[in-house]
Design an enzyme around this catalytic site. Sequence first.
Site, short mmCIF file in Angstrom:
data_model
loop_
_atom_site.label_atom_id
_atom_site.label_comp_id
_atom_site.label_asym_id
_atom_site.label_seq_id
_atom_site.Cartn_x
_atom_site.Cartn_y
_atom_site.Cartn_z
CG ASP A 140 -10.56 -0.33 4.40
OD1 ASP A 140 -10.12 -0.88 3.55
OD2 ASP A 140 -10.15 -0.29 6.16
CE LYS A 156 -3.99 -2.23 2.31
NZ LYS A 156 -4.73 -2.89 3.28
CD GLN A 186 -4.20 -4.58 5.56
OE1 GLN A 186 -4.48 -3.05 5.56
NE2 GLN A 186 -4.39 -5.53 5.46
#
Length: 300
Positions: free
Chosen positions: A121, A54, A98
């Site tokens: 997200d 990422k 995460q």
Amino acid sequence: MTATIIDGKAFAASVREKVAEHVTRLQEEHGITPGLAVVLVGEDPASQVYVRNKGKQTLEAGMNSYEHKLPVETSEADLLALVEKLNADPAVHGILVQLPLPDHIDEEKVINSITPAKDVDGFHILNVGLLGTGQKSMVPCTPLGCLMMLRDQLGSLSGLNAVVVGRSNIVGKPMAQLLLRDSCTVTIAHSRTKNLADVCRGADILVAAVGRPRMIPGDWVKPGATVIDVGINRIDAPEKGEGKTRLVGDVDFDSAKEVAGAITPVPGGVGPMTIACLLANTVTACCRANNLPEPEGLTA
Ligand SMILES: Nc1nc2c(c(=O)[nH]1)N[C@@H](CN(C=O)c1ccc(C(=O)N[C@@H](CCC(=O)O)C(=O)O)cc1)CN2
């Protein structure tokens, strides 16, 4: 019939290219550089790889990357304090924590502490509600990637029968909402669904997101269907040598590709689209924060 293999790696590269072009425009025309903060707690090996990728892809797209790696014993209060700091930082347009988090931290509490406009997200309860009611929201990256591939493959999805196998908050439920929004007739199936094989056989679009290696065999697939395999399961691969492993999806690729019209492989299908869509969501969040038009082709 042998299916078209949908190349997620190539598709993700094209999404990243569009992201990079938009970032250049934001910098040249408005002097703004989108910034993404990624928070990792602990040392889960797979999560470390995803977070590293990422950061790398964020920088390659011309954006600012802020990585926060915290020890596994980090308290929930300290993690919430970091999120608060990132919420208040104007250089940070997107925040991603995460998952999975260590057991002593309440995942929902942390996710819901992220400012919804920075929740790239799309997991915050407000974004879930906005998506469910058809309003503008941040859309979870994996389902967004699946939707982009489906639209590219099929054009209009209107009127098609879509079956989503799996009901997770991260993939199954938002995927079903997106397909409904594109006027599919949607069924959400799961481990307790009766006659799952027959339900799957009715699908023009079959999305597998159950996390069970090769659970869906080719004879559950309708001839000509488009199959999107979200599963990433690591299994033993003694044929590669002692102690070796390999990745397989939730669909039995070898038998399904003989029946489907198009299918995503694992690896190289949905996985790469997840990070590409994270970059896309970061640009979208940055544009919204600055009251600028959103990037075309990068949102749902
Ligand atoms: N906060 C989040 N946590 C997690 C998410 C998420 O979207 N947000 N998704 C997954 C992990 N994930 C990204 O975080 C992810 C998974 C897989 C891939 C990928 O590119 N997979 C490759 C194979 C990689 C390998 O060899 O292991 C592929 O399928 O081709 C990217 C991102 C859970 N956590």
